[in-house]
Design a protein around this motif. Structure first.
Motif, PDB file in Angstrom:
ATOM      1  N   LYS A  34       0.810  -1.221   0.000  1.00  0.00           N
ATOM      2  CA  LYS A  34       0.000   0.000   0.000  1.00  0.00           C
ATOM      3  C   LYS A  34       0.840   1.267   0.000  1.00  0.00           C
ATOM      4  N   GLY A  58      -5.838   7.225   0.841  1.00  0.00           N
ATOM      5  CA  GLY A  58      -6.718   6.535  -0.099  1.00  0.00           C
ATOM      6  C   GLY A  58      -8.129   7.084  -0.052  1.00  0.00           C
ATOM      7  N   LEU A  78      -6.434   1.351  -1.116  1.00  0.00           N
ATOM      8  CA  LEU A  78      -5.596   2.002  -0.110  1.00  0.00           C
ATOM      9  C   LEU A  78      -6.389   2.349   1.143  1.00  0.00           C
ATOM     10  N   VAL A 116      -1.828   6.225   5.275  1.00  0.00           N
ATOM     11  CA  VAL A 116      -2.043   5.655   3.938  1.00  0.00           C
ATOM     12  C   VAL A 116      -3.531   5.429   3.683  1.00  0.00           C
ATOM     13  N   ALA A 156       0.765   4.221  -2.846  1.00  0.00           N
ATOM     14  CA  ALA A 156       0.429   5.598  -2.488  1.00  0.00           C
ATOM     15  C   ALA A 156       1.516   6.560  -2.947  1.00  0.00           C
TER      16      ALA A 156
END
Length: 429
Positions: A115, A366, A406, A362, A119
């Motif tokens: 993830k 998202g 995410l 993170v 990102a």
């Protein structure tokens, strides 16, 4: 060492996912429909990977809710054609729905990616896209003498995807997932200038609203900041934008008032504003005629052309009604417009839940991607397209797939851990 062997070892599924992600986030403003080719190609390959069990189908609650909403819209479009006896005539238009149908398979293959890596790719590739958008925009506006269209070939579409890149840069700078906020802020500013040069007034409206949303989501980052320094930075950025964009803003504003005056005093529908008003009037009337299932895609286009001739004495016709929800209402009736709205409602609900419950940077990034996507597409769709254009559809899927993963998705392990090229290629989606 054999170069093919070396390449094979390098092109692991993880590495291919990285390259694929870079292209998907960089392409929309700069390379235009390249992102459509890449996303759809990756989606098709993912179908084979899932069919041959080279990937695991990743089913979780947020992904399932998004899939149901997206597929409901596709079903509504097909159902409208069936009810109107136009399935054969509309069949070629259903190809555009394939991009939307790839959502669950793309989600499944993309969700093997780490993830934080995804990102950071989204932020850095978007920063590069903003810089590329400015370079193309300046060239097209200053040397070619047209509104900035980037690689999209359409000023509004270019402004829409650049707005997403700008907001991704801003979210990345504020979230702290990428170190060094100054280059990101500079890239975001470059993207803002490119949007101004596009002359797309509706995205000028979406831009500050999306920016306010990003600032509110990340407001805790300002708790320990120096207010005076923040004010100076914001003021300097506004001055730069105003100095560069003032001539464009004034020019486009003059056009708007001129069109409004021609419409209200002379009933002139031949201007940009007049054409939109005419399409909205035609669309509302068409929806009232067939409110439940709509007219179908091909019939709605023919209806517009005929109505322009009958109501306004004009030989004009477009493939949409310059309002995304009105277009859905005419094509697929109430079922279509509700299903289209459900896509954004479900996306916003997924994002809101994460922002309310999670402190993970993170996951919040998202969720922010989802929020800016919803804002940009809904506002841009008021006078343009929500879905139904290849570049916009592919970019929408890129942001909804990656944003949902995410924010609230789960990472799945790889099935095939070898470096086989076939399995690596499938990771593209």
């Amino acid at each position: 060492m054999n170069p093919f062997t070396s390449l094979r070892r390098h092109l692991t599924p993880t590495q291919i996912n990285i390259y694929f992600s870079i292209i998907c986030f960089f392409s929309p403003p700069v390379l235009g429909s390249v992102v459509s080719f890449v996303f759809n190609g990756g989606g098709l390959w993912s179908v084979f990977l899932l069919a041959f069990r080279r990937r695991r189908f990743n089913i979780d609650g947020p992904m399932l809710a998004m899939t149901v909403a997206i597929y409901a819209y596709c079903v509504a479009m097909v159902l409208a054609s069936i009810v109107n006896g136009a399935l054969g005539a509309d069949l070629k238009y259903f190809l555009a729905l394939i991009t939307l149908l790839f959502f669950p398979v793309s989600y499944s293959t993309w969700s093997i990616t780490d993830k934080i890596t995804l990102a950071r790719i989204a932020v850095l590739a978007s920063a590069a896209a903003c810089c590329g958008a400015l370079a193309l925009g300046v060239f097209q506006y200053s040397w070619v003498g047209t509104r900035a269209e980037g690689g999209a070939g359409n000023a509004i579409v270019f402004a829409t995807v650049t707005c997403l890149a700008v907001m991704t840069c801003l979210a990345g700078a504020l979230s702290g997932i990428v170190k060094g906020w100054k280059p990101l802020a500079g890239a975001a500013l470059a993207g803002v200038v490119a949007i101004l040069l596009s002359g797309s007034r509706i995205i000028w409206l979406a831009l500050p609203i999306a920016a306010i949303a990003v600032l509110l989501i990340n407001r805790r980052r300002f708790a320990s900041a120096n207010p005076m320094r923040l004010a100076l930075i914001a003021g300097a950025a506004c001055l730069v934008v105003a100095a560069i964009g003032f001539p464009v803003i004034m020019d486009r504003t003059d056009f708007l008032f001129s069109d409004w005056d021609a419409l209200t005093t002379k009933g002139d529908h031949s201007t940009a504003l007049g054409l939109r008003v005419a399409m909205w009037e035609i669309g509302v009337g068409a929806f009232r005629e067939m409110p439940i299932f709509g007219h179908g895609i091909s019939a709605s286009r023919a209806l517009m052309k005929q109505s322009f001739h009958d109501q306004f004495g004009m030989d004009a016709g477009y493939n949409h009604y310059h309002n995304g929800f009105l277009t859905a209402a005419v094509q697929a009736g109430l079922l279509g417009v509700l299903a289209l709205g459900a896509i954004f409602v479900v996306a916003a609900r997924n994002a809101a839940r994460v922002l309310r419950l999670s402190a993970d940077p993170v996951e919040r990034f998202g969720a922010t991607m989802i929020v800016i996507t919803v804002i940009t597409y809904l506002i841009g769709g008021l006078t343009g397209i929500v879905v139904g254009q290849d570049l916009l559809d592919s970019t929408l899927m890129v942001f909804l797939v990656s944003g949902t993963y995410l924010a609230c998705g789960r990472t799945v392990p790889q099935v095939d851990k070898s470096a086989a090229i076939p399995s690596a290629a499938g990771r593209r989606s």
